[in-house]
Scaffold this motif. Structure first.
Motif, PDB file in Angstrom:
ATOM      1  N   UNK A   1      66.054  84.753  27.602  1.00 34.27           N
ATOM      2  CA  UNK A   1      66.485  83.774  28.598  1.00 34.27           C
ATOM      3  C   UNK A   1      67.395  82.725  27.974  1.00 34.27           C
ATOM      4  N   UNK A   2      68.339  82.266  28.775  1.00 37.80           N
ATOM      5  CA  UNK A   2      69.223  81.170  28.369  1.00 37.80           C
ATOM      6  C   UNK A   2      69.041  80.049  29.384  1.00 37.80           C
ATOM      7  N   UNK A   3      68.831  78.851  28.875  1.00 34.78           N
ATOM      8  CA  UNK A   3      68.612  77.695  29.736  1.00 34.78           C
ATOM      9  C   UNK A   3      69.668  76.630  29.474  1.00 34.78           C
ATOM     10  N   UNK A   4      70.001  75.906  30.527  1.00 34.43           N
ATOM     11  CA  UNK A   4      70.767  74.673  30.370  1.00 34.43           C
ATOM     12  C   UNK A   4      69.911  73.576  30.989  1.00 34.43           C
ATOM     13  N   UNK A   5      69.489  72.654  30.160  1.00 38.12           N
ATOM     14  CA  UNK A   5      68.567  71.607  30.591  1.00 38.12           C
ATOM     15  C   UNK A   5      69.320  70.288  30.658  1.00 38.12           C
ATOM     16  N   UNK A   6      69.387  69.719  31.851  1.00 32.16           N
ATOM     17  CA  UNK A   6      70.126  68.474  32.060  1.00 32.16           C
ATOM     18  C   UNK A   6      69.153  67.315  32.168  1.00 32.16           C
ATOM     19  N   UNK A   7      69.406  66.288  31.377  1.00 32.56           N
ATOM     20  CA  UNK A   7      68.650  65.043  31.466  1.00 32.56           C
ATOM     21  C   UNK A   7      69.674  63.973  31.833  1.00 32.56           C
ATOM     22  N   UNK A   8      69.890  63.837  33.146  1.00 30.93           N
ATOM     23  CA  UNK A   8      71.006  63.048  33.667  1.00 30.93           C
ATOM     24  C   UNK A   8      70.907  61.585  33.264  1.00 30.93           C
ATOM     25  N   UNK A   9      69.715  60.997  33.360  1.00 27.40           N
ATOM     26  CA  UNK A   9      69.556  59.568  33.044  1.00 27.40           C
ATOM     27  C   UNK A   9      69.954  59.264  31.601  1.00 27.40           C
ATOM     28  N   UNK A  10      69.754  60.239  30.709  1.00 31.05           N
ATOM     29  CA  UNK A  10      70.105  60.054  29.295  1.00 31.05           C
ATOM     30  C   UNK A  10      71.516  60.536  28.977  1.00 31.05           C
ATOM     31  N   UNK A  11      72.152  61.233  29.935  1.00 29.89           N
ATOM     32  CA  UNK A  11      73.469  61.804  29.662  1.00 29.89           C
ATOM     33  C   UNK A  11      73.405  62.906  28.616  1.00 29.89           C
ATOM     34  N   UNK A  12      72.376  63.753  28.704  1.00 30.78           N
ATOM     35  CA  UNK A  12      72.161  64.809  27.700  1.00 30.78           C
ATOM     36  C   UNK A  12      72.134  66.193  28.336  1.00 30.78           C
ATOM     37  N   UNK A  13      72.674  67.158  27.594  1.00 32.32           N
ATOM     38  CA  UNK A  13      72.592  68.575  27.946  1.00 32.32           C
ATOM     39  C   UNK A  13      71.994  69.304  26.755  1.00 32.32           C
ATOM     40  N   UNK A  14      71.006  70.153  27.023  1.00 36.54           N
ATOM     41  CA  UNK A  14      70.404  70.995  25.987  1.00 36.54           C
ATOM     42  C   UNK A  14      70.604  72.449  26.407  1.00 36.54           C
ATOM     43  N   UNK A  15      71.412  73.187  25.655  1.00 35.11           N
ATOM     44  CA  UNK A  15      71.572  74.622  25.889  1.00 35.11           C
ATOM     45  C   UNK A  15      70.619  75.342  24.946  1.00 35.11           C
ATOM     46  N   UNK A  16      69.766  76.198  25.496  1.00 31.78           N
ATOM     47  CA  UNK A  16      68.736  76.871  24.698  1.00 31.78           C
ATOM     48  C   UNK A  16      68.782  78.370  24.990  1.00 31.78           C
ATOM     49  N   UNK A  17      68.993  79.174  23.947  1.00 30.78           N
ATOM     50  CA  UNK A  17      68.996  80.632  24.093  1.00 30.78           C
ATOM     51  C   UNK A  17      67.820  81.206  23.315  1.00 30.78           C
ATOM     52  N   UNK A  18      66.973  81.956  24.022  1.00 28.64           N
ATOM     53  CA  UNK A  18      65.874  82.662  23.370  1.00 28.64           C
ATOM     54  C   UNK A  18      66.397  84.010  22.893  1.00 28.64           C
ATOM     55  N   UNK A  19      66.045  84.361  21.655  1.00 30.24           N
ATOM     56  CA  UNK A  19      66.504  85.626  21.090  1.00 30.24           C
ATOM     57  C   UNK A  19      65.286  86.462  20.746  1.00 30.24           C
ATOM     58  N   UNK A  20      65.269  87.679  21.277  1.00 32.48           N
ATOM     59  CA  UNK A  20      64.136  88.574  21.057  1.00 32.48           C
ATOM     60  C   UNK A  20      64.465  89.513  19.906  1.00 32.48           C
TER      61      UNK A  20
END
Length: 197
Positions: free
Chosen positions: A81-100
């Motif tokens: 799975x690949x996620x893009x996690x937005x934390x708008x109040x902090x102005x942050x983006x976390x892109x996370x890729x799980x690798x099997x």
């Protein structure tokens, strides 16, 4: 045609292509057509003014980004799975890729960035940190707890370094946004379709 029908058409078009990894030219045309039809009905004309919709964890359903899809071409590894996690109040983006991989070889690759709003649809993105390593050694359980770990000052047992480039030109534009679906386009011409989880 209602937006729900157009959403269903898009989901049906992207389901068989494994996020863009296995796609014929016909499938590509169908997906781009379905995206364009849905963008015409965008219920959020100024998505950056609706942080309650943007904020949260988004699962990548489809992309044209060869940088992301290229992870799947590594020997012994498969893209999870690949996620893009937005934390708008902090102005942050976390892109996370799980690798099997083989047992104990499952990994995680994450890029952290900050963003600043430049228009009603577009944010400028500055990449700040890259983290890559074994899920076991990092203690990866799920994307939410991993984001908490990334936000803490704790040094991870992984490749973990700051990205220091002054000339970054990255941007991301949200072209469709509702309660559970987001379509975005990036500065390199890449398309992203994501579902809120």
């Amino acid at each position: 045609m209602t937006s729900n029908t157009r959403k269903a058409n898009l989901i049906n078009a992207i389901t068989p292509v494994n996020r863009g990894l296995q796609m014929s030219e016909n499938q590509r045309k169908m997906i781009f057509s379905a995206v364009a039809y849905l963008e015409e009905l965008n219920p959020s004309s100024s998505p950056n003014n609706t942080p309650e919709l943007l904020d949260g964890n988004w699962l990548l359903l489809f992309t044209t980004s060869q940088e992301l899809l290229g992870i799947d071409r590594l020997p012994l590894y498969k893209l999870g799975n690949i996620y893009q996690c937005l934390r708008v109040a902090e102005g942050k983006i976390f892109n996370v890729a799980e690798i099997k991989g083989l047992p104990l070889l499952s990994g995680i690759v994450s890029v952290c960035a900050n963003f600043t709003v430049v228009s009603e649809k577009r944010v400028k993105v500055n990449f700040e940190r890259l983290v890559a390593g074994s899920q076991t050694l990092i203690g990866y359980q799920d994307v939410n707890s991993f984001i908490d770990t990334l936000r803490s000052p704790k040094k991870l047992f992984a490749i973990d370094f700051q990205i220091k480039r002054e000339d970054q030109q990255g941007w991301l534009e949200t072209t469709y946004l509702d309660q559970d679906l987001r379509i975005g386009r990036g500065n390199e011409g890449n398309l992203f379709v994501l579902r809120k989880i």
